[in-house]
Write an enzyme that holds these catalytic residues in place. Structure first.
Site, PDB file in Angstrom:
ATOM      1  N   GLY A   1     -18.511   0.672 -57.656  1.00  0.00           N
ATOM      2  CA  GLY A   1     -17.092   0.238 -57.501  1.00  0.00           C
ATOM      3  C   GLY A   1     -17.245  -0.914 -56.078  1.00  0.00           C
ATOM      4  O   GLY A   1     -18.269  -0.911 -55.461  1.00  0.00           O
TER       5      GLY A   1
ATOM      6  N   ASP B   1     -24.720  -3.243 -62.821  1.00  0.00           N
ATOM      7  CA  ASP B   1     -23.432  -3.725 -62.001  1.00  0.00           C
ATOM      8  C   ASP B   1     -23.547  -5.117 -61.572  1.00  0.00           C
ATOM      9  O   ASP B   1     -22.432  -5.837 -60.898  1.00  0.00           O
ATOM     10  CB  ASP B   1     -23.314  -2.665 -60.916  1.00  0.00           C
ATOM     11  CG  ASP B   1     -24.347  -2.614 -60.062  1.00  0.00           C
ATOM     12  OD1 ASP B   1     -25.578  -2.070 -60.480  1.00  0.00           O
ATOM     13  OD2 ASP B   1     -24.203  -2.874 -58.845  1.00  0.00           O
TER      14      ASP B   1
HETATM   15  P1  AMP Z   1     -24.819  -4.669 -53.858  1.00  0.00           P
HETATM   16  O1  AMP Z   1     -26.072  -4.361 -53.276  1.00  0.00           O
HETATM   17  O2  AMP Z   1     -23.904  -5.770 -53.105  1.00  0.00           O
HETATM   18  O3  AMP Z   1     -24.726  -5.094 -55.360  1.00  0.00           O
HETATM   19  O4  AMP Z   1     -24.065  -3.257 -53.944  1.00  0.00           O
HETATM   20  C1  AMP Z   1     -24.214  -2.089 -54.459  1.00  0.00           C
HETATM   21  C2  AMP Z   1     -23.285  -1.103 -54.324  1.00  0.00           C
HETATM   22  O5  AMP Z   1     -23.211  -0.675 -53.020  1.00  0.00           O
HETATM   23  C3  AMP Z   1     -21.790  -1.558 -54.653  1.00  0.00           C
HETATM   24  O6  AMP Z   1     -21.036  -0.512 -54.979  1.00  0.00           O
HETATM   25  C4  AMP Z   1     -21.396  -1.911 -52.873  1.00  0.00           C
HETATM   26  O7  AMP Z   1     -19.985  -2.007 -53.050  1.00  0.00           O
HETATM   27  C5  AMP Z   1     -22.041  -0.817 -52.397  1.00  0.00           C
HETATM   28  N1  AMP Z   1     -22.099  -1.186 -50.862  1.00  0.00           N
HETATM   29  C6  AMP Z   1     -23.023  -2.049 -50.412  1.00  0.00           C
HETATM   30  N2  AMP Z   1     -23.075  -2.045 -49.274  1.00  0.00           N
HETATM   31  C7  AMP Z   1     -21.940  -1.622 -48.609  1.00  0.00           C
HETATM   32  C8  AMP Z   1     -21.522  -1.012 -47.573  1.00  0.00           C
HETATM   33  N3  AMP Z   1     -21.821  -1.662 -46.400  1.00  0.00           N
HETATM   34  N4  AMP Z   1     -20.502  -0.276 -47.263  1.00  0.00           N
HETATM   35  C9  AMP Z   1     -19.837   0.385 -48.609  1.00  0.00           C
HETATM   36  N5  AMP Z   1     -20.302   0.118 -49.680  1.00  0.00           N
HETATM   37  C10 AMP Z   1     -21.467  -0.710 -49.870  1.00  0.00           C
HETATM   38 MG    MG Z   2     -23.695  -5.295 -56.856  1.00  0.00          MG
END
Ligand code: AMP
Ligand code: MG
Length: 481
Positions: free
Chosen positions: A87, A248
């Site tokens: 999410g 995702d």
């Molecule tokens: P991503 O690497 O941007 O594809 O993120 C993968 C998952 O980790 C997603 O659910 C993001 O919302 C969550 N996520 C990444 N960085 C953070 C953060 N600093 N705080 C909270 N959730 C995070």
């Molecule tokens: Mg992502």
């Protein structure tokens, strides 16, 4: 003044299980770093009546525009093969804006904690947000479907990673943020009516031409498969390596999404991996089509209950579609490579001609982008490599094949020039721009963005942006979360 915002928030109206209603967490001292005026114009938006402070407050999430309904979207995903509930943990969708042409998700990335933050702080650092801005805009200008970047704002707060870094928020624009992982999330809840709601929503929003079809789930699978093949063929064309092709991070609309440790390949090597966390090379350059098919299979699994009441029949139908991947990919990839070499028509020996060039580049460690520039008579690097016998012999074969084109050299050069970029975001130039921006010098990033605006057009004095880094150090990228 509304600045042209025209919200019509349809995802917000979906059942509660699809999202959390939540606003961005206000930030201490928002400060605009970059605003994409061209994109604003394309979106029928205009901020010229706002001073810098007001624009900063807007894109920092401290004052939401009228008509927005801010939500964090729920999704799941296979991360490096492992299934997890995810999410928007550090992003909110502030609404769907209607421009003259389209409906666009407007998302703030780095906007604070949500119900999906798990142990994260909900924030993002300036470097990775500017990196997404540079690469996504470069991809757009390379004519590759992608989310866009409208603005980056510094928050005036520190985020703690290995060291304290400047916090930042990126405003991201997408056809939608619905992912394979969105289907996985809803499918995991095992409520068929929710799955049907999502399917109908996606079809109405993205693919209304199949709204009245007999089997919408099958049609959607076929469409998404085609879109993803087109996308990955485009990535292969320019040497783009996404780096985290988790389910995702695969968008149903067919846009490149969630730029993390992505980078462009310099020297041609199919096994190229830049991401420090991808130790097994799962998302290496040559694996991208394989993983695309793997992700599509996970998508197909979600659709099974809607394909047919008889599960065996549904699985059979879905499998048949997934198994068309290789043939379709190969055909599209071959045609893309033919375009890169200016070849019209199809000769059965084309594949060997193409593979021999790639093998030579690999063995001699030659730059991918610049080799095609060389073949278009742009002498970027005066390297002896191109005097090599193997290459010269290959070139004779290529020229012989070109002579069967039955049209003028101008035509094949034009074809080549429409698909072979003269400049890509070179890793060392991206790093240099980010390093300077971190110290409040935004001249290099603006210069880089300007050059990347026209990758297929000849530009004077850009040689330093065209040559790969001379450093022998292996380039590594980090997730930056
Ligand atoms: P991503 O690497 O941007 O594809 O993120 C993968 C998952 O980790 C997603 O659910 C993001 O919302 C969550 N996520 C990444 N960085 C953070 C953060 N600093 N705080 C909270 N959730 C995070
Ligand atoms: Mg992502």
């Amino acid at each position: 003044m509304t600045n042209g915002w025209c919200f019509d928030n349809t995802y917000y109206k979906l059942p509660d299980s699809f999202k959390e209603n939540i606003e961005p967490v206000p930030v201490k001292k928002p400060e605009l770093v970059i605003l994409n005026k061209n994109l604003a114009e394309e979106l029928s938006l205009n901020f010229s009546n706002l001073d810098n402070k007001k624009i900063s407050e807007l894109f920092g999430g401290n004052s939401l525009p009228q008509g927005s309904n801010s939500i964090a979207q729920a999704y799941a995903g296979h991360q490096f093969g492992h299934f997890t509930m995810l999410g928007d943990g550090r992003a909110v969708l502030i609404g769907e804006h209607l421009s003259k042409k389209n409906r666009h998700d407007i998302q703030f990335k780095g906007s604070g904690k949500t119900a999906f933050s798990r142990n994260g702080d909900g924030r993002a650092a300036l470097g990775p947000m500017l990196r997404e801005y540079i690469i996504s805009e470069a991809m757009h200008n390379l004519n590759i479907p992608t989310t866009r970047s409208l603005a980056v704002v510094k928050t005036g707060e520190k985020v703690i990673r290995e060291t304290p870094l400047h916090g930042a928020i990126l405003t991201r624009v997408a056809l939608s943020h619905i992912r394979v992982g969105t289907f996985q999330y809803i499918a995991a809840r095992q409520k068929k009516n929710e799955l049907e709601t999502l399917l109908n929503y996606v079809i109405k929003r993205h693919y209304p031409n199949v709204e009245n079809s007999k089997n919408k789930a099958i049609d959607l699978l076929n469409i998404v498969l085609d879109k993803q093949i087109d996308l990955v063929v485009n990535w292969m064309r320019v040497g783009f390596i996404h780096g985290v092709m988790n389910t995702d991070n695969m968008s149903i609309s067919g846009e490149t999404i969630d730029y993390g440790p992505c980078a462009f390949m310099d020297t041609y090597d199919p096994k190229t991996v830049f991401s420090s966390i991808d130790q097994m090379g799962r998302y290496a350059y040559c694996n991208q089509p394989v993983i695309t098919k793997w992700n599509l299979s996970r998508f197909a699994e979600c659709l099974i209950p809607m394909i047919d009441k008889d599960q065996d029949k549904a699985i059979k139908l879905a499998t048949e579609i997934i198994n068309t991947f290789e043939k379709k990919y190969e055909e599209k990839w071959l045609n893309m490579m033919r375009d890169k070499l200016g070849l019209f028509g199809a000769d059965e020996k084309d594949k060997f001609l193409i593979l021999d060039l790639l093998t030579w580049m690999h063995q001699k460690k030659i730059d991918y982008t610049n080799t095609f520039c060389h073949l278009m008579n742009f002498k970027i690097q005066k390297i002896k490599n191109y005097e090599d016998n193997i290459f010269q012999n290959w070139k004779k074969r290529w020229q012989k094949r070109l002579s069967t084109n039955n049209n003028t050299p101008e035509k094949y050069i034009n074809l080549m020039r429409s698909v072979n970029p003269l400049v890509i975001p070179r890793n060392h130039k991206v790093e240099e721009a980010l390093h300077e921006a971190n110290q409040d010098n935004f001249i290099p990033i603006n210069q880089l963005l300007e050059i990347l605006n026209n990758p297929y057009t000849e530009q004077k004095n850009i040689i330093e942006y065209q040559i790969p880094s001379i450093s022998n150090e292996k380039y590594q990228t980090f997730c930056g979360t």
